[in-house]
Design an enzyme around this catalytic site. Structure first.
Site, PDB file in Angstrom:
ATOM      1  N   GLU A  85    -110.946 -90.739  11.179  1.00 23.76           N
ATOM      2  CA  GLU A  85    -112.363 -91.107  11.281  1.00 23.76           C
ATOM      3  C   GLU A  85    -112.589 -92.213  12.303  1.00 23.76           C
ATOM      4  OE1 GLU A  85    -115.923 -92.906   8.457  1.00 23.76           O
ATOM      5  OE2 GLU A  85    -114.339 -91.707   7.537  1.00 23.76           O
ATOM      6  N   LYS A 279    -116.040 -95.824  -0.940  1.00 22.88           N
ATOM      7  CA  LYS A 279    -115.426 -94.921   0.028  1.00 22.88           C
ATOM      8  C   LYS A 279    -115.065 -95.691   1.291  1.00 22.88           C
ATOM      9  CE  LYS A 279    -115.434 -91.847   3.607  1.00 22.88           C
ATOM     10  NZ  LYS A 279    -115.544 -92.141   5.055  1.00 22.88           N
ATOM     11  N   ASP A 295     -98.645 -92.529  -1.500  1.00 25.31           N
ATOM     12  CA  ASP A 295     -99.431 -91.406  -2.016  1.00 25.31           C
ATOM     13  C   ASP A 295    -100.898 -91.801  -2.128  1.00 25.31           C
ATOM     14  OD1 ASP A 295    -100.601 -89.354  -3.446  1.00 25.31           O
ATOM     15  OD2 ASP A 295     -98.992 -89.194  -4.922  1.00 25.31           O
ATOM     16  N   HIS A 392    -120.967 -97.139  14.738  1.00 23.61           N
ATOM     17  CA  HIS A 392    -120.221 -95.921  14.425  1.00 23.61           C
ATOM     18  C   HIS A 392    -120.403 -94.864  15.501  1.00 23.61           C
ATOM     19  CE1 HIS A 392    -118.417 -92.710  12.061  1.00 23.61           C
ATOM     20  NE2 HIS A 392    -119.466 -91.967  12.352  1.00 23.61           N
TER      21      HIS A 392
END
Length: 438
Positions: A85, A279, A295, A392
């Site tokens: 991202e 998130k 993990d 962004h």
């Protein structure tokens, strides 16, 4: 026509590729070329990758990046991140630079306890089961002595085994709730091996127990498995400085601090916002987890469960203004390892840990928590000032230009152009088409 295949796992890599390309893609030759392009040219390295999982036909690459200038407990770090991202690495780096001159990040490991459970059904009297458990509890430790020997030498091992009565939830349902210390190993295989031995010992001793009826002797072990919810494997990371040191362009320090606190309060109160808020935290955390061979699915599951620990999904970060100081912090469960698994197999994982100065599991917990806190600070900072899209979309510009088929010279010229213009899908398309028409 697509048909089932027998013995797919026994096919060679070339045979697997031929089958998938011929049966499920429109251009088999292009598929073969694409899969081969992503092979590692070093045969030994590729062999290592092939053996990580089953039925491998190629590699799936993610960018491996560095977020520099992190000052953590007075020590400088450059943090490796593996993520697809755009703007995540840039945002983390920007937050690191912001706090570099304001005291840096402070971290504390609160606990390192990990959890596993043996779930079983007992059809009998709870008091008899409790007495039986107390009698045989030492046998659980004795029966796993061979498994725990090496771990105990490193300072780890079984911490405790507790019998839990959960018959109010499911008829006859009990569990052995077991806690472990696994030091620098994530410890999944160690914990699961111990649990399976506990289950075997439980059934064996129950079958021999003279006070049990025949039905009580027949304990049904449903499953034995570690838990990825580790609320006592906890780390805290924080930043703080006087409010007046929070100088931002176009906004007073006091207003900026208040906006940051209010944004976190909203994430605490509103689950819809909290999910996206968290998130963003996981953008930073997962990127370091991937780069260090841990993990991320386990971490995600445990972290989001922790975000709901008070009965409502809420923000993982906290912010306050007190006595003229702004404080921003996170407490988060992270069961990580720096030995075993991919840490000793994947060449880039080895390099990532080397870049991090070969941390212990506790040190890695602190670094990862800082990455999450930095990412969240950067995201909330943007939201309450310029808005999230401005930064962004500038980071996303090259992705848009690549999707539109821009040439290298066109990309270079448009990157300069959009330094002073707003980036949107439409504006980029318009600018590119104008340039091409001219």
């Amino acid at each position: 026509m697509n048909t089932p295949v027998e013995g797919f796992s026994k096919l060679t890599k070339a045979e697997k590729i031929n089958w998938i390309a011929s049966n499920f893609t429109q251009d088999p030759e292009r598929t073969k070329q694409l899969l081969q392009q992503y092979w590692n040219t070093d045969g030994e390295v590729q062999k290592v990758h092939d053996e990580f999982i089953e039925n491998t036909v190629s590699n799936y690459y993610l960018p491996f990046a560095i977020a520099p200038n992190f000052l953590i407990n007075g020590k400088f770090y450059a943090i490796p991140m593996a993520i697809e991202e755009s703007s995540v690495v840039a945002a983390a780096s920007k937050a690191a630079k912001f706090w570099l001159t304001r005291g840096g990040f402070k971290t504390t490991v609160i606990g390192t306890e990990k959890v596993g459970q043996v779930h079983f059904i007992f059809k009998g009297e709870a008091t008899k089961l409790r007495a039986f458990f107390n009698e045989i509890k030492p046998e659980f430790y004795t029966s796993t002595a061979a498994i725990t020997k090496s771990m105990e030498k490193r300072g780890g091992g079984i911490k405790d085994i507790v019998l839990k009565d959960l018959t109010d939830k499911i008829e006859g349902y009990y569990q052995l709730h077991c806690t472990f210390e696994t030091k620098d190993a994530m410890g999944a295989n160690f914990i699961n091996s111990c649990l399976e031995q506990f289950a075997s010992t439980l059934k064996e001793k129950a079958a021999q127990h003279t006070s049990f009826t025949s039905e009580e002797k027949d304990i049904e072990v449903v499953m034995s498995i570690l838990s990825n919810y580790v609320p006592n494997c906890l780390v805290r990371a924080e930043v703080s400085c006087p409010v007046e040191a929070l100088n931002e362009d176009g906004i007073s320090s006091e207003e900026f601090a208040q906006k940051m606190v209010r944004a976190v309060e909203i994430a605490k109160a509103e689950p819809y916002r909290a999910v996206t808020h968290n998130k963003g935290i996981m953008n930073g955390i997962d990127a370091v987890i991937l780069a260090t061979g841990n993990d991320f699915r386990a971490i995600e599951a445990g972290v989001h469960a922790y975000a709901s620990k008070d009965g409502r999904y809420s923000s993982l970060t906290h912010a306050t203004i007190k006595d003229g100081d702004f404080k921003f912090w996170i407490e988060i469960p992270l069961a990580l390892g720096t030995v075993g698994g991919l840490t000793s197999l994947h060449p880039l994982v080895k390099l990532a840990l080397e870049i991090l100065q070969n941390p212990s599991a506790e040190e890695l917990m602190q670094i990862v928590a800082v990455a999450g806190l930095a990412q969240n600070f950067a995201a909330v900072r943007s939201l309450v000032t310029t808005g999230i899209q401005k930064g962004h979309m500038k980071m996303h510009l090259l992705n848009l230009l690549n999707q539109m088929g821009a040439t290298e010279s066109e990309k270079q010229e448009l990157v300069q152009y959009f330094k002073t213009h707003t980036v949107t899908n439409a504006s980029v398309k318009e600018a590119l088409e104008k340039m091409q028409s001219e």
